[in-house]
Design an enzyme around this catalytic site. Structure first.
Site, short mmCIF file in Angstrom:
data_model
loop_
_atom_site.label_atom_id
_atom_site.label_comp_id
_atom_site.label_asym_id
_atom_site.label_seq_id
_atom_site.Cartn_x
_atom_site.Cartn_y
_atom_site.Cartn_z
N HIS A 1 0.84 -1.20 0.00
CA HIS A 1 0.00 0.00 0.00
C HIS A 1 0.88 1.26 0.00
CE1 HIS A 1 -3.22 -2.77 1.28
NE2 HIS A 1 -4.06 -1.85 0.84
N LYS B 1 -0.49 4.92 4.54
CA LYS B 1 -1.39 3.99 5.23
C LYS B 1 -0.87 3.74 6.65
CE LYS B 1 -3.91 -0.36 4.69
NZ LYS B 1 -5.20 0.31 4.98
#
Length: 259
Positions: A149, A153
């Site tokens: 990600h 995040k």
């Protein structure tokens, strides 16, 4: 008939995507947007109320479905307010622990609440078909996962990775907490057969990649899901909002209920 929606965290990356898609959807009415105190400037949408207090906003838009992709504690607090006012709520927040999920389930007894750590149709179809693959391959295949990600995040592993890994464990009849391995370092010895490794990569602007590996004798199977944009998740959440508006309280709904 169109569905009224309220977007929380409307100026965030996900919130802004939700706002734009809701405005473009003829089956939705954006009746309210909510941001934290001191951050409501610039949210001027025709016919849409702006607020920094959900408690004050909800009585003005009775029955509107709240859509929330904020943070675990914020989403649980939102659900408490939603239950008080009888407002349905769709939650796409990841990183909720077991206690927070149980708290959502309690509020879902009072008002319709939908929670999914991943709103993409593809991921939720994977959750339905992966158990068949696991059972067909048998226990000679070691199961591992890598999730990637963007660098902003905050939770690790991702909520989607945890959901997928739990799905794999259940298909083997294992308790996930007993077999998970989220980090390996140093002299770790041989890999136990009863283990599922989930490794995390973070960097750049990757929306979300999840690859499941099945390592067997003489071969390897890889199953990958890649999200190309946040619109994938926003589309699923708004679809859930339309569906949830016609549901009754009593359970914590998920994507499987829509399917």
């Amino acid at each position: 008939m169109s569905t009224n929606v309220v977007i929380l965290g409307a100026k965030g990356r996900m919130g802004n995507t939700l706002v734009n898609m809701a405005l473009a959807d003829s089956e939705l009415n954006l009746v309210g947007v909510c941001e934290r105190e001191g951050n409501t400037g610039g949210m001027d949408y025709d016919g849409c109320l702006t607020s920094d207090c959900l408690e004050d906003l909800l009585p003005k838009v009775p029955g509107a479905v709240i859509v929330d992709f904020t943070a675990p504690a914020s989403s649980v607090a939102m659900a408490k307010i939603a239950a008080k006012h009888g407002s349905p709520a769709v939650i796409g927040t990841t990183g909720l622990d077991k206690d927070q999920q149980e708290e959502l389930a309690e509020y879902a007894k009072e008002t319709p609440i939908f929670w999914a750590p991943n709103m993409s149709v593809g991921v939720n179809v994977l959750l339905k078909v992966l158990p068949e693959l696991v059972k067909a391959l048998g226990e000679d295949y070691d199961m591992e996962m890598v999730e990637t990600h963007h660098k902003m995040k905050k939770d690790s592993p991702s909520g989607t990775a945890l959901k997928l890994a739990q799905c794999l464990a259940e298909a083997r009849g294992w308790e996930y907490d007993d077999v998970k391995k989220h980090c390996r370092d140093g002299i770790i010895g041989e890999r136990p057969q009863k283990e599922i490794g989930v490794q995390t990569l973070r960097g750049g602007d990757v929306v979300g990649d999840h690859t499941m590996y099945f390592f067997g004798p003489g071969e390897r199977i890889e199953v990958t899901h890649r999200a190309h944009s946040r619109e994938t998740f926003a589309s699923g959440a708004l679809r859930a909002a339309k569906w949830l508006s016609g549901q009754k309280p009593g359970k914590l709904y998920a994507m499987a209920d829509i399917f």
